[in-house]
Design a protein around this motif. Structure first.
Motif, mmCIF file in Angstrom:
data_model
loop_
_atom_site.group_PDB
_atom_site.id
_atom_site.type_symbol
_atom_site.label_atom_id
_atom_site.label_comp_id
_atom_site.label_asym_id
_atom_site.label_seq_id
_atom_site.Cartn_x
_atom_site.Cartn_y
_atom_site.Cartn_z
ATOM 1 N N UNK A 150 0.816 -1.212 0.000
ATOM 2 C CA UNK A 150 0.000 0.000 0.000
ATOM 3 C C UNK A 150 0.852 1.266 0.000
ATOM 4 N N UNK A 151 2.195 1.089 -0.026
ATOM 5 C CA UNK A 151 3.030 2.285 -0.105
ATOM 6 C C UNK A 151 3.120 2.746 -1.545
ATOM 7 N N UNK A 152 3.693 3.892 -1.753
ATOM 8 C CA UNK A 152 3.642 4.520 -3.067
ATOM 9 C C UNK A 152 4.336 3.726 -4.173
ATOM 10 N N UNK A 153 5.531 3.162 -3.872
ATOM 11 C CA UNK A 153 6.301 2.550 -4.951
ATOM 12 C C UNK A 153 5.575 1.353 -5.568
ATOM 13 N N UNK A 154 5.870 1.128 -6.847
ATOM 14 C CA UNK A 154 5.315 -0.002 -7.595
ATOM 15 C C UNK A 154 5.513 -1.310 -6.833
ATOM 16 N N UNK A 155 4.440 -2.066 -6.597
ATOM 17 C CA UNK A 155 4.567 -3.349 -5.901
ATOM 18 C C UNK A 155 3.665 -4.374 -6.591
ATOM 19 N N UNK A 156 2.346 -4.270 -6.340
ATOM 20 C CA UNK A 156 1.423 -5.166 -7.033
ATOM 21 C C UNK A 156 1.524 -4.954 -8.542
ATOM 22 N N UNK A 157 1.771 -3.707 -8.935
ATOM 23 C CA UNK A 157 1.900 -3.395 -10.358
ATOM 24 C C UNK A 157 3.027 -4.192 -11.000
ATOM 25 N N UNK B 22 -19.567 0.799 -7.432
ATOM 26 C CA UNK B 22 -19.755 2.251 -7.313
ATOM 27 C C UNK B 22 -19.512 2.698 -5.872
ATOM 28 N N UNK B 23 -20.081 1.957 -4.904
ATOM 29 C CA UNK B 23 -19.917 2.362 -3.503
ATOM 30 C C UNK B 23 -18.448 2.285 -3.094
ATOM 31 N N UNK B 24 -17.724 1.279 -3.593
ATOM 32 C CA UNK B 24 -16.296 1.164 -3.293
ATOM 33 C C UNK B 24 -15.502 2.308 -3.904
ATOM 34 N N UNK B 25 -15.821 2.636 -5.167
ATOM 35 C CA UNK B 25 -15.116 3.722 -5.851
ATOM 36 C C UNK B 25 -15.320 5.048 -5.122
ATOM 37 N N UNK B 26 -16.579 5.327 -4.759
ATOM 38 C CA UNK B 26 -16.883 6.574 -4.047
ATOM 39 C C UNK B 26 -16.139 6.650 -2.716
ATOM 40 N N UNK B 27 -16.191 5.556 -1.942
ATOM 41 C CA UNK B 27 -15.536 5.567 -0.632
ATOM 42 C C UNK B 27 -14.038 5.806 -0.789
ATOM 43 N N UNK B 28 -13.422 5.135 -1.774
ATOM 44 C CA UNK B 28 -11.976 5.274 -1.974
ATOM 45 C C UNK B 28 -11.614 6.676 -2.451
ATOM 46 N N UNK B 29 -12.486 7.282 -3.297
ATOM 47 C CA UNK B 29 -12.205 8.636 -3.785
ATOM 48 C C UNK B 29 -12.343 9.649 -2.653
ATOM 49 N N UNK B 30 -13.322 9.425 -1.769
ATOM 50 C CA UNK B 30 -13.471 10.289 -0.591
ATOM 51 C C UNK B 30 -12.195 10.305 0.233
ATOM 52 N N UNK B 31 -11.484 9.137 0.267
ATOM 53 C CA UNK B 31 -10.260 9.029 1.051
ATOM 54 C C UNK B 31 -9.024 9.410 0.255
ATOM 55 N N UNK B 32 -9.219 9.975 -0.956
ATOM 56 C CA UNK B 32 -8.118 10.498 -1.784
ATOM 57 C C UNK B 32 -7.085 9.441 -2.162
ATOM 58 N N UNK B 33 -7.507 8.201 -2.403
ATOM 59 C CA UNK B 33 -6.559 7.179 -2.858
ATOM 60 C C UNK B 33 -6.136 7.470 -4.297
ATOM 61 N N UNK B 34 -4.973 6.922 -4.712
ATOM 62 C CA UNK B 34 -4.584 7.068 -6.111
ATOM 63 C C UNK B 34 -5.442 6.117 -6.952
ATOM 64 N N UNK B 35 -5.489 6.321 -8.293
ATOM 65 C CA UNK B 35 -6.416 5.548 -9.140
ATOM 66 C C UNK B 35 -6.284 4.031 -8.989
ATOM 67 N N UNK B 36 -5.054 3.522 -8.811
ATOM 68 C CA UNK B 36 -4.881 2.085 -8.640
ATOM 69 C C UNK B 36 -5.523 1.620 -7.334
ATOM 70 N N UNK B 37 -5.344 2.413 -6.280
ATOM 71 C CA UNK B 37 -5.973 2.105 -4.998
ATOM 72 C C UNK B 37 -7.492 2.118 -5.095
ATOM 73 N N UNK B 38 -8.035 3.083 -5.870
ATOM 74 C CA UNK B 38 -9.487 3.155 -6.058
ATOM 75 C C UNK B 38 -9.991 1.884 -6.738
#
Lengths: 206, 206, 206
Positions: A150-157, B22-38
């Motif tokens: 979950x850290x920034x650097x490429x991992x799962x990618x 949709x609910x997962x995407x919204x929750x993750x965007x609310x928490x400002x995750x990067x696109x891969x995290x979303x």
């Protein structure tokens, strides 16, 4: 292990188990756990990814329960790592290298198992990524540190790109052993380059 | 999806997957995750409940691994949600509505799967509740918020009552499609009413 | 339960379920959960170990889903425990005793299931330990307390020694019922002695 007729896949699996057992032992020793706790973390790190993989595809009893081999490999690896620990100076770097090596090896193991079960290539890549990442996720969660993944650097990618590379190499009729080792090396090197140069996914504004 | 001969159950499952993605995407965007995290959170939210359900009853490989359909639906839903996000004003309410809709749809899917596996009605209701609730539990745990299910308002209870309603309607010989849609609507509306009027279980003193 | 021809194993399993349901109910009441939350924790504590065990060996649907018996036992145990709670003075000690009893009983159940599945003795001991420990781990994790198993006193170690004792007794041709009950008593008493005298594994310096 009674003769020399062992497949590349089996060697990759054993090496991955050793690499993750070492990374688990180091992480637990850094956190000053007692010897029993260190063994538990070494064990969980080394079997976590494969266990989740086998549960998802329904290949049970899960791999490490079928014989004592995996348990003994982890036990001896953890004990040897604890014993030689004083000779290891730069523990943080050593830990990172073994984690990256295990990541490459186990991603390959997961990919091959997905293919053997006749799953869709996209699903095989997901399975490889899960196999590679989950041991480390469980290790870090139990030790209350933010999982590397979950850290920034490429991992799962790195696992996903490794999976794509494998199917590309197979399409190009590259010999099986060469393709497998290339993918392991690719993921290992990609992780090192990513951490060395702090590579991460681009951030989009939204 | 090659013809129009799709069962109600399949439609309910696809709609539930979309709602939870949709609910997962919204929750993750609310928490400002990067696109891969979303994408990861969207994926985990949409497959979490069904994966736990399939593991418990031993229907493996788990549903989303059998073909690429589920993965692609989640991917497109998450990308479309990210794209249209700027047009959504009241994100918190939208998120709540899609979570409630997914809860109703997935509870129904879990109920039907339990019945198809010949499980006891009481166990079917437990399986429906697990299918409905686990995606949201995993989503909220990964994002370090208190899972909706552990807050005061009726949540898991809505799934249990929905399950009881289904067996009642079947006993009353209500047509299958009508019974299924009634249960989905019942859980959806019960959640909205519960949150709107802050309904919760009575507290006993002990 | 229609006649008296019940095996020792079944009795051990039912008693273990009751012991862990009581320990779950007590722990949840100590944390002032509402009645529905108490039932959930009682349920999860009583089925957690067996569920993980059945998933790992692939014996699905997992045990508690096969009929309503386990669910009803847990429900009645939890309700009775809540009802009689006011009569229990020393809740902390009662909780500890039932947790220790459940640990011994479920370790034995896991051991026997591993043997029935033809697993290696070392793996059977691991399976017994997992069956004994996981209910408590999940209970404590959900309630945000440090799992008993990670505290200093002997816990998982008691299960491992209990497993070794069982295989020793079987080797010595001790009668089956006597061997099983001896192991349960051994783990129960070892836990009490360990906590009473604050026994823990030796710490090595490294």
């Amino acid at each position: 292990m009674e003769n020399y007729n062992i497949s590349t896949s089996e060697i990759i699996e054993v090496l991955g188990t050793i690499a993750f057992a070492i990374s688990g032992t180091f992480t637990a020793m850094q956190r000053k756990l007692d010897p029993f706790g260190v063994l538990i973390i070494a064990f969980v790190t080394a079997i976590g990814g494969g266990t989740v993989r086998d549960l998802l595809i329904g290949d049970t009893p899960v791999a490490w329960m079928r014989d004592m081999q995996t348990c003994l490999i982890i036990l001896f690896t953890a004990l040897a790592t604890m014993f030689f620990k004083t000779h290891v100076q730069k523990m943080k770097i050593t830990l990172f290298l073994f984690d990256s090596l295990g990541l490459g090896l186990f991603t390959m193991v997961g990919l091959l198992k997905g293919i053997a079960f006749g799953l869709n290539p996209g699903i095989c890549i997901a399975l490889g990524t899960i196999t590679g990442c989950f041991g480390g996720i469980i290790r870090d969660t139990l030790l209350n540190t933010i999982p590397l993944v979950f850290r920034r650097e490429i991992y799962a990618t790195a696992c996903i790109f490794g999976g794509l590379l494998y199917f590309l190499l197979v399409q190009l009729n590259v010999e099986s052993v060469v393709a497998k080792l290339s993918v392991v090396a690719f993921i290992f090197i990609l992780r090192i380059v990513a951490v060395r140069f702090k590579l991460s996914l681009p951030k989009f504004e939204y």
